[in-house]
Write an enzyme that holds these catalytic residues in place. Structure first.
Site, PDB file in Angstrom:
ATOM      1  N   HIS A  21      -3.281  -2.842   4.912  1.00 34.38           N
ATOM      2  CA  HIS A  21      -2.583  -4.036   4.366  1.00 34.38           C
ATOM      3  C   HIS A  21      -3.204  -5.453   4.688  1.00 34.38           C
ATOM      4  CE1 HIS A  21       1.014  -1.866   2.074  1.00 34.38           C
ATOM      5  NE2 HIS A  21       0.807  -0.718   3.266  1.00 34.38           N
ATOM      6  N   ASP A 123       2.984  -8.877  -1.105  1.00 34.25           N
ATOM      7  CA  ASP A 123       2.351  -7.372  -1.165  1.00 34.25           C
ATOM      8  C   ASP A 123       3.910  -6.990  -1.832  1.00 34.25           C
ATOM      9  OD1 ASP A 123       1.724  -5.082   0.152  1.00 34.25           O
ATOM     10  OD2 ASP A 123       1.013  -6.030   2.054  1.00 34.25           O
ATOM     11  N   THR A 145      -2.314  -2.657  -2.200  1.00 33.68           N
ATOM     12  CA  THR A 145      -3.863  -2.088  -1.351  1.00 33.68           C
ATOM     13  C   THR A 145      -3.377  -0.907  -1.609  1.00 33.68           C
ATOM     14  OG1 THR A 145      -2.278  -2.143   0.522  1.00 33.68           O
ATOM     15  CG2 THR A 145      -3.256  -4.185   0.001  1.00 33.68           C
TER      16      THR A 145
END
Ligand SMILES: *[C@@H]1O[C@H](CO)[C@@H](O)[C@H](O)[C@H]1NC(C)=O
Ligand SMILES: CC(=O)N[C@H]1CO[C@H](CO)[C@@H](O)[C@@H]1O
Length: 255
Positions: A21, A123, A145
């Site tokens: 990530h 994220d 991602t």
């Protein structure tokens, strides 16, 4: 003296604490700063930053900076600072890591207050990050991602578990479906991963960035966009060499 120079736009990035990530976030940062006057702060735990810092070429040092996020350690003695990453983390400590990450939200809030970024890019596991940003009137956008085929497959599974995935070339066997289900239903700090994922996409302002390109994954990008009710902006495959930005990929930041 009058400042005629345009002020640069400041972006704070908060990837999940995993190599797979942090790397794409860093590549996205490079791509953004190479095209525009952005100043980017990448926020992660010291153990991750120590190993990533030397990898950044000095040509980025004026526009990409690192900010340390400190996780609690006294409250979670099983998780010393060298375990503040998924890299080498014993699997049974994964939920402690998510819990520690959640608990660091106060420290993250202080970082937001100090840096006052124009945008937060976050994220998929930390819905508290966009919530805290919103309290300070900072818009935020999720960056996914993983590619769109996998992401749309999982989100489809979350939202319509009984319906068939519309693209038959992508499928999993029953025992794999069970595994995926267990993953999504697993919870840490009292929150299921499926809820973290859902909240993170819901809280993204208008658009969601995905590490893919339309050339490779147009149908999955469109399907994912419908599932999530957001415009999906492909940012390119972000392989480690800088690549040319396409107009389509750039438009989101100009709005
Ligand atoms: C916040 O950061 C400090 C260090 O700056 C650290 O000692 C503390 O444990 C962190 N608190 C939480 C709850 O993460
Ligand atoms: C110790 C550790 O986990 N370091 C990792 C932190 O993240 C960077 C960037 O993704 C990796 O390269 C390190 O291996």
């Amino acid at each position: 003296m009058v400042h005629s120079q345009q002020r640069s736009i400041t972006i704070l990035m908060l990837p999940w604490l995993a190599h797979g990530h942090i790397s794409p976030f860093l590549e996205l940062a490079k791509k953004l700063t190479s095209k525009r006057n952005f100043h980017i702060f990448i926020c992660s735990t010291p153990v991750n930053l120590t190993s990533i810092k030397p990898k950044l070429s000095p040509k980025y040092s004026h526009c990409i900076e690192f900010v340390e996020l400190h996780l609690p350690h006294e409250e979670l003695p099983e998780l010393p600072p060298h375990y503040h990453t998924t890299n080498g983390l014993p699997p049974h400590l994964m939920s402690s890591l998510k819990r520690a990450f959640d608990m660091s939200s106060k420290n993250f809030s202080t970082i937001l207050t100090t840096l006052k970024p124009d945008l937060l890019i976050y994220d998929f596991l930390q819905p508290w990050a966009p919530s805290l940003a919103s309290l300070q009137n900072i818009p935020s956008v999720e960056f996914i991602t993983t590619n769109s085929a996998l992401t749309s497959f999982c989100v489809h599974h979350l939202k319509n578990p009984s319906a068939k995935f519309p693209f038959p070339s992508i499928y999993i066997r029953d025992y794999e479906a069970q595994k995926l289900n267990n993953l999504l239903e697993s919870s840490s700090n009292g929150i299921k991963d499926r809820d973290r994922i859902q909240q993170c996409s819901d809280l993204s302002s208008d658009i969601i960035l995905v590490k893919t390109s339309r050339e490779i994954e147009a149908k999955y990008v469109d399907y994912l966009s419908g599932l999530m009710g957001k415009k999906i902006v492909p940012v390119g495959p972000l392989v480690q060499e800088p690549m040319d930005l396409k107009v389509d990929e750039e438009t989101w930041i100009m709005k």
